[in-house]
Scaffold this motif. Structure first.
Motif, PDB file in Angstrom:
ATOM      1  N   LEU A  59       0.777  -1.190  -0.026  1.00 51.74           N
ATOM      2  CA  LEU A  59       0.173   0.015  -0.101  1.00 51.74           C
ATOM      3  C   LEU A  59       0.930   1.350  -0.014  1.00 51.74           C
ATOM      4  N   THR A  60       1.827   1.293   0.699  1.00 47.02           N
ATOM      5  CA  THR A  60       2.996   2.381   0.694  1.00 47.02           C
ATOM      6  C   THR A  60       3.554   2.503  -0.910  1.00 47.02           C
ATOM      7  N   THR A  61       3.748   1.500  -1.241  1.00 48.20           N
ATOM      8  CA  THR A  61       4.331   1.642  -2.728  1.00 48.20           C
ATOM      9  C   THR A  61       3.283   2.224  -3.606  1.00 48.20           C
ATOM     10  N   CYS A  62       2.188   1.730  -3.521  1.00 47.44           N
ATOM     11  CA  CYS A  62       0.885   2.115  -4.210  1.00 47.44           C
ATOM     12  C   CYS A  62       0.770   3.808  -4.115  1.00 47.44           C
ATOM     13  N   GLU A  63       0.506   4.179  -2.880  1.00 44.79           N
ATOM     14  CA  GLU A  63       0.608   5.683  -2.499  1.00 44.79           C
ATOM     15  C   GLU A  63       1.738   6.271  -2.853  1.00 44.79           C
ATOM     16  N   ILE A  64       2.932   6.032  -3.029  1.00 39.86           N
ATOM     17  CA  ILE A  64       3.919   6.765  -3.531  1.00 39.86           C
ATOM     18  C   ILE A  64       3.779   6.946  -5.073  1.00 39.86           C
ATOM     19  N   PHE A  65       3.280   5.796  -5.720  1.00 41.51           N
ATOM     20  CA  PHE A  65       3.001   5.968  -7.171  1.00 41.51           C
ATOM     21  C   PHE A  65       1.666   6.837  -7.289  1.00 41.51           C
ATOM     22  N   ASN A  66       1.025   6.858  -6.416  1.00 42.18           N
ATOM     23  CA  ASN A  66      -0.226   7.680  -6.569  1.00 42.18           C
ATOM     24  C   ASN A  66       0.410   9.379  -6.237  1.00 42.18           C
ATOM     25  N   GLU A  67       1.305   9.537  -5.862  1.00 40.65           N
ATOM     26  CA  GLU A  67       1.942  11.048  -5.826  1.00 40.65           C
ATOM     27  C   GLU A  67       1.910  11.339  -7.299  1.00 40.65           C
ATOM     28  N   SER A  68       2.568  10.551  -8.369  1.00 39.65           N
ATOM     29  CA  SER A  68       2.533  10.999  -9.711  1.00 39.65           C
ATOM     30  C   SER A  68       1.308  10.801 -10.255  1.00 39.65           C
ATOM     31  N   TYR A  69       0.313   9.978  -9.963  1.00 38.62           N
ATOM     32  CA  TYR A  69      -1.038   9.985 -10.894  1.00 38.62           C
ATOM     33  C   TYR A  69      -2.150  10.377 -10.298  1.00 38.62           C
ATOM     34  N   ARG A  70      -2.355  10.580  -8.997  1.00 41.86           N
ATOM     35  CA  ARG A  70      -3.224  11.256  -8.459  1.00 41.86           C
ATOM     36  C   ARG A  70      -4.626  10.716  -8.728  1.00 41.86           C
ATOM     37  N   ILE A  71      -4.944   9.291  -8.600  1.00 38.42           N
ATOM     38  CA  ILE A  71      -6.124   8.716  -9.189  1.00 38.42           C
ATOM     39  C   ILE A  71      -6.860   7.793  -7.804  1.00 38.42           C
ATOM     40  N   ASN A  72      -7.777   7.287  -8.154  1.00 38.70           N
ATOM     41  CA  ASN A  72      -8.476   6.403  -7.083  1.00 38.70           C
ATOM     42  C   ASN A  72      -7.774   5.276  -6.782  1.00 38.70           C
ATOM     43  N   VAL A  73      -7.568   5.044  -5.444  1.00 38.07           N
ATOM     44  CA  VAL A  73      -6.716   3.783  -4.842  1.00 38.07           C
ATOM     45  C   VAL A  73      -7.894   3.160  -4.017  1.00 38.07           C
ATOM     46  N   THR A  74      -7.631   1.601  -4.271  1.00 39.45           N
ATOM     47  CA  THR A  74      -8.572   0.754  -3.423  1.00 39.45           C
ATOM     48  C   THR A  74      -7.722  -0.436  -3.026  1.00 39.45           C
ATOM     49  N   THR A  75      -8.182  -1.014  -2.113  1.00 37.55           N
ATOM     50  CA  THR A  75      -7.548  -2.216  -1.621  1.00 37.55           C
ATOM     51  C   THR A  75      -8.151  -3.479  -1.724  1.00 37.55           C
ATOM     52  N   ASP A  76      -7.475  -4.737  -1.981  1.00 35.48           N
ATOM     53  CA  ASP A  76      -8.212  -5.862  -2.033  1.00 35.48           C
ATOM     54  C   ASP A  76      -7.571  -6.852  -1.316  1.00 35.48           C
ATOM     55  N   GLU A  77      -7.995  -7.529  -0.245  1.00 32.78           N
ATOM     56  CA  GLU A  77      -7.201  -8.709   0.533  1.00 32.78           C
ATOM     57  C   GLU A  77      -6.832  -9.818  -0.392  1.00 32.78           C
ATOM     58  N   LYS A  78      -7.433  -9.855  -1.356  1.00 37.48           N
ATOM     59  CA  LYS A  78      -7.023 -11.104  -2.389  1.00 37.48           C
ATOM     60  C   LYS A  78      -5.581 -10.863  -2.841  1.00 37.48           C
ATOM     61  N   LEU A  79      -5.274  -9.497  -2.792  1.00 39.86           N
ATOM     62  CA  LEU A  79      -3.723  -9.310  -3.414  1.00 39.86           C
ATOM     63  C   LEU A  79      -2.639  -9.381  -2.274  1.00 39.86           C
ATOM     64  N   TYR A  80      -2.805  -9.919  -1.188  1.00 42.99           N
ATOM     65  CA  TYR A  80      -1.907 -10.343  -0.161  1.00 42.99           C
ATOM     66  C   TYR A  80      -1.855 -11.804  -0.142  1.00 42.99           C
ATOM     67  N   ASN A  81      -0.546 -12.149  -0.383  1.00 41.85           N
ATOM     68  CA  ASN A  81      -0.260 -13.521  -0.446  1.00 41.85           C
ATOM     69  C   ASN A  81      -0.961 -14.455  -1.616  1.00 41.85           C
ATOM     70  N   PRO A  82      -0.999 -13.648  -2.567  1.00 42.03           N
ATOM     71  CA  PRO A  82      -1.916 -14.268  -3.748  1.00 42.03           C
ATOM     72  C   PRO A  82      -1.607 -15.568  -4.378  1.00 42.03           C
ATOM     73  N   SER A  83      -2.455 -16.046  -5.018  1.00 40.66           N
ATOM     74  CA  SER A  83      -2.417 -17.021  -6.086  1.00 40.66           C
ATOM     75  C   SER A  83      -2.915 -16.537  -7.409  1.00 40.66           C
ATOM     76  N   GLU A  84      -2.570 -17.425  -8.307  1.00 45.04           N
ATOM     77  CA  GLU A  84      -2.987 -17.012  -9.646  1.00 45.04           C
ATOM     78  C   GLU A  84      -4.522 -16.689  -9.692  1.00 45.04           C
ATOM     79  N   ARG A  85      -5.346 -17.456  -9.121  1.00 49.69           N
ATOM     80  CA  ARG A  85      -6.497 -17.251  -8.941  1.00 49.69           C
ATOM     81  C   ARG A  85      -7.272 -15.987  -8.511  1.00 49.69           C
ATOM     82  N   ASN A  86      -6.429 -15.760  -7.142  1.00 50.87           N
ATOM     83  CA  ASN A  86      -6.658 -14.223  -6.547  1.00 50.87           C
ATOM     84  C   ASN A  86      -6.603 -13.249  -7.852  1.00 50.87           C
TER      85      ASN A  86
END
Length: 158
Positions: A59-86
């Motif tokens: 999320l910190t990496t995402c927030e740093i990227f968003n300093e350049s883009y300034r767009i909508n950010v959401t989180t999704d638990e499925k992206l933590y420790n993910p499998s291909e299906r996630n």
């Protein structure tokens, strides 16, 4: 056509008594993320939406990227420790109004998912960024769509 951007979190630290989910970025990771986000923005990589693992380092990496883009950010638990299906599950939930989406996640899942779409990527370094063109009009068509690697950037090579 849709574009899918995969971003592995930047270099993290692991202070004593910190669980995996709450690991912060290391100083090197903060620098990598700033450099990479500026690089992709300056190279006209359009992104409509960021979806991140809720883990602190992603999320910190995402927030740093968003300093350049300034767009909508959401989180999704499925992206933590993910499998291909996630990853696929997150993609199927995307709104079709978003044409270019970046997912911020972790290894080994992100490397495995990228490798399932292209033979050109073997291992994501921290803060590695891969962009794919997905030949579909709706994210729900992702699974059967042709996928083409557009770019793969590594912090050490930019």
């Amino acid at each position: 056509m849709k574009k899918l951007i995969l971003v592995r979190h930047a270099k993290s630290d692991w202070p004593e008594e910190t669980d995996d989910f709450n690991r912060p970025l290391a100083d090197k990771g903060l620098e990598e993320a700033k450099r990479m986000s500026s690089f992709i923005k300056n190279n006209n990589v359009a992104i409509d939406r960021f979806v991140s693992s809720p883990a602190v380092r992603a999320l910190t990496t995402c927030e740093i990227f968003n300093e350049s883009y300034r767009i909508n950010v959401t989180t999704d638990e499925k992206l933590y420790n993910p499998s291909e299906r996630n990853f696929e599950s997150v993609i199927y939930d995307l709104d079709d109004s978003h044409h270019s989406v970046a997912l911020f996640s972790h290894n080994n899942g992100i490397s495995n998912f990228a490798n399932s779409m292209s033979e050109d990527i073997f291992h994501f370094p921290t803060c590695g960024v891969a962009g794919f063109e997905i030949d579909c009009h709706s994210w729900s068509e992702f699974n059967g769509a042709n996928k083409k690697l557009l770019f793969f950037y590594e912090p050490k090579k930019i």
